[in-house]
Design an enzyme around this catalytic site. Structure first.
Site, PDB file in Angstrom:
ATOM      1  N   GLY A 195      54.709   8.366  20.589  1.00  0.00           N
ATOM      2  CA  GLY A 195      55.172   7.758  21.994  1.00  0.00           C
ATOM      3  C   GLY A 195      56.169   6.609  21.809  1.00  0.00           C
ATOM      4  N   THR A 206      49.779  15.432  22.447  1.00  0.00           N
ATOM      5  CA  THR A 206      49.536  15.354  23.830  1.00  0.00           C
ATOM      6  C   THR A 206      49.861  16.789  24.574  1.00  0.00           C
ATOM      7  OG1 THR A 206      50.970  13.499  23.733  1.00  0.00           O
ATOM      8  CG2 THR A 206      51.202  14.458  25.760  1.00  0.00           C
ATOM      9  N   THR A 217      56.114  15.239  23.251  1.00  0.00           N
ATOM     10  CA  THR A 217      54.859  14.984  22.461  1.00  0.00           C
ATOM     11  C   THR A 217      55.249  14.504  21.072  1.00  0.00           C
ATOM     12  OG1 THR A 217      53.113  16.258  21.539  1.00  0.00           O
ATOM     13  CG2 THR A 217      54.958  17.393  21.476  1.00  0.00           C
ATOM     14  N   GLY A 218      54.559  13.751  20.605  1.00  0.00           N
ATOM     15  CA  GLY A 218      54.725  12.973  19.264  1.00  0.00           C
ATOM     16  C   GLY A 218      54.553  11.534  19.397  1.00  0.00           C
ATOM     17  N   ARG A 242      46.915  -0.399  23.709  1.00  0.00           N
ATOM     18  CA  ARG A 242      48.244   0.461  23.364  1.00  0.00           C
ATOM     19  C   ARG A 242      48.188   1.512  24.322  1.00  0.00           C
ATOM     20  NH1 ARG A 242      49.990   5.792  21.995  1.00  0.00           N
ATOM     21  NH2 ARG A 242      52.026   5.783  21.085  1.00  0.00           N
ATOM     22  N   VAL A 243      49.350   1.662  25.045  1.00  0.00           N
ATOM     23  CA  VAL A 243      49.675   2.852  25.784  1.00  0.00           C
ATOM     24  C   VAL A 243      50.965   3.369  25.265  1.00  0.00           C
ATOM     25  CG1 VAL A 243      50.811   3.372  28.181  1.00  0.00           C
ATOM     26  CG2 VAL A 243      48.873   1.756  27.869  1.00  0.00           C
ATOM     27  N   GLY A 244      51.106   4.904  25.056  1.00  0.00           N
ATOM     28  CA  GLY A 244      52.209   5.590  24.764  1.00  0.00           C
ATOM     29  C   GLY A 244      53.250   6.094  25.856  1.00  0.00           C
TER      30      GLY A 244
HETATM   31  N1  GLY Z   1      52.701  11.064  22.781  1.00  0.00           N
HETATM   32  C1  GLY Z   1      51.518  10.425  22.929  1.00  0.00           C
HETATM   33  C2  GLY Z   1      51.394   8.888  22.531  1.00  0.00           C
HETATM   34  O1  GLY Z   1      52.120   8.701  21.658  1.00  0.00           O
HETATM   35  O2  GLY Z   1      50.476   8.390  22.868  1.00  0.00           O
END
Ligand code: GLY
Length: 327
Positions: free
Chosen positions: A242, A188, A239-240, A216-218
């Site tokens: 989610g 991200t 970031t990483g 899927r949503v993060g």
């Molecule tokens: N941090 C981005 C995601 O997991 O979608």
């Protein structure tokens, strides 16, 4: 060494009029660039795609522009870069081959806008900003977000580049339709900026976990998870993976830690500790936090080695590596 190439960083020049930075990686204990930025503009953003993004943001900040405009302009650069496989155009698709994007933005007045599961639009951050500016809502998702974007002049774009399609087709050969969870599968861009008036804003945008399940949503479009800004305290981005960030309201936690007096780095470290405490194992999972305090102090922390961020203020433009928890 992470797949964020050291050489790629060396290939990016300094900003016009900037002193040549130490393009090495100052560690978190190397305090050299962490001078007192109080009263000065500053921008930080995740990973080395942040260097180009910061450069864009700086075109606004250096002339006294608003942090909100700077973060939007900055992350648009990553969204529109087809070589960047984790944000916007050219982003890694879901396991069915659809590029679905998540983004959010937050300003110094506590206003927020967000889009999730948005397809076919190159710059979701600007749609998120329009949700904030033009609607009574904070978040639009899926077809509703797309309809809103198209009604407001955004163009429909094919976000699956030939290169991404080829990688996806290769992935399908052995993947057994399973989403890979590993330290590398993320990137991200999250950005925080303070303008010359001392106001802070933030933006966060991503194509999300590569080869995720459709729908899927993060964390990135979730206010308080991928991004949080409180102009009295500061801001944080994540970031990483989610899922780990969402379960712990990560960015909100970092800002609240700073409110209770922690330094930006300590605030990020405490959030990483919370994630580790709440999960059985984080062996294959990476999360990194970045924080920017109202006084211009900044810091980051990650679960594993390999997280770095771009930092830009008058006289400095370069990368900084964060400290991390798991050796
Ligand atoms: N941090 C981005 C995601 O997991 O979608």
């Amino acid at each position: 060494m992470s797949r964020r190439s050291f050489l790629k960083i060396l290939g990016i020049g300094g900003l016009a009029g900037f002193a040549k930075s130490a393009f090495g990686f100052p560690t978190a204990t190397d305090k050299a660039p962490n001078f007192d930025n109080k009263g000065k503009a500053i921008v930080i953003s995740t990973w080395n795609h942040g260097l180009a993004a910061n450069k864009e943001a700086w075109t606004i900040l250096k002339d006294g522009g608003k942090a909100l405009d700077a973060v939007e302009k900055g992350v648009r650069d990553s969204e529109s870069d087809p070589e960047n496989t984790t944000v916007g155009l050219g982003g890694t698709p879901d396991r069915d081959g659809n590029v679905t994007l998540d983004a959010c933005i937050m300003d110094e007045n506590g206003r927020a806008g967000s889009v999730a599961f948005l397809q076919h639009i190159e710059n979701p951050i600007s749609v998120a900003r329009m949700v904030m500016d033009k609607t009574p809502h904070v978040m639009l998702v899926g077809d509703g977000a797309l309809r809103f974007a198209l009604e407001n002049g955004f163009k429909k774009t094919n976000l699956l580049t030939e290169a991404s399609k080829k990688r996806w087709e290769e992935w399908k050969k052995t993947a057994k339709y399973e989403t890979p969870i590993n330290i590398e599968n993320h990137d991200t861009i999250g950005m925080l900026a303070i303008d010359k008036d001392g106001n802070i804003s933030g933006a966060c945008t991503t194509s999300g976990l590569g080869y995720k399940m459709h729908g899927r949503v993060g964390d990135s479009p979730i206010i308080g998870a991928g991004l949080y800004v409180d102009n009295e305290v500061g801001g944080a981005v994540a970031t990483g993976l989610g899922e780990l960030v969402m379960r712990t309201c990560g960015s909100f936690l970092v800002v609240e830690n700073m409110r209770r007096g922690m330094s930006p780095e300590k605030a990020c470290k405490a959030a990483v500790e919370r994630i580790i405490a709440k999960h059985k194992s984080v062996e294959d999972m990476q999360v990194g936090f970045l924080a920017l305090r109202k006084d211009g102090k900044y810091g980051g922390y990650s679960i594993h080695d390999g997280f770095d961020y771009a930092l830009t203020y008058e006289g400095y433009h370069g990368m900084t590596k964060t400290a991390f928890m798991v050796k």
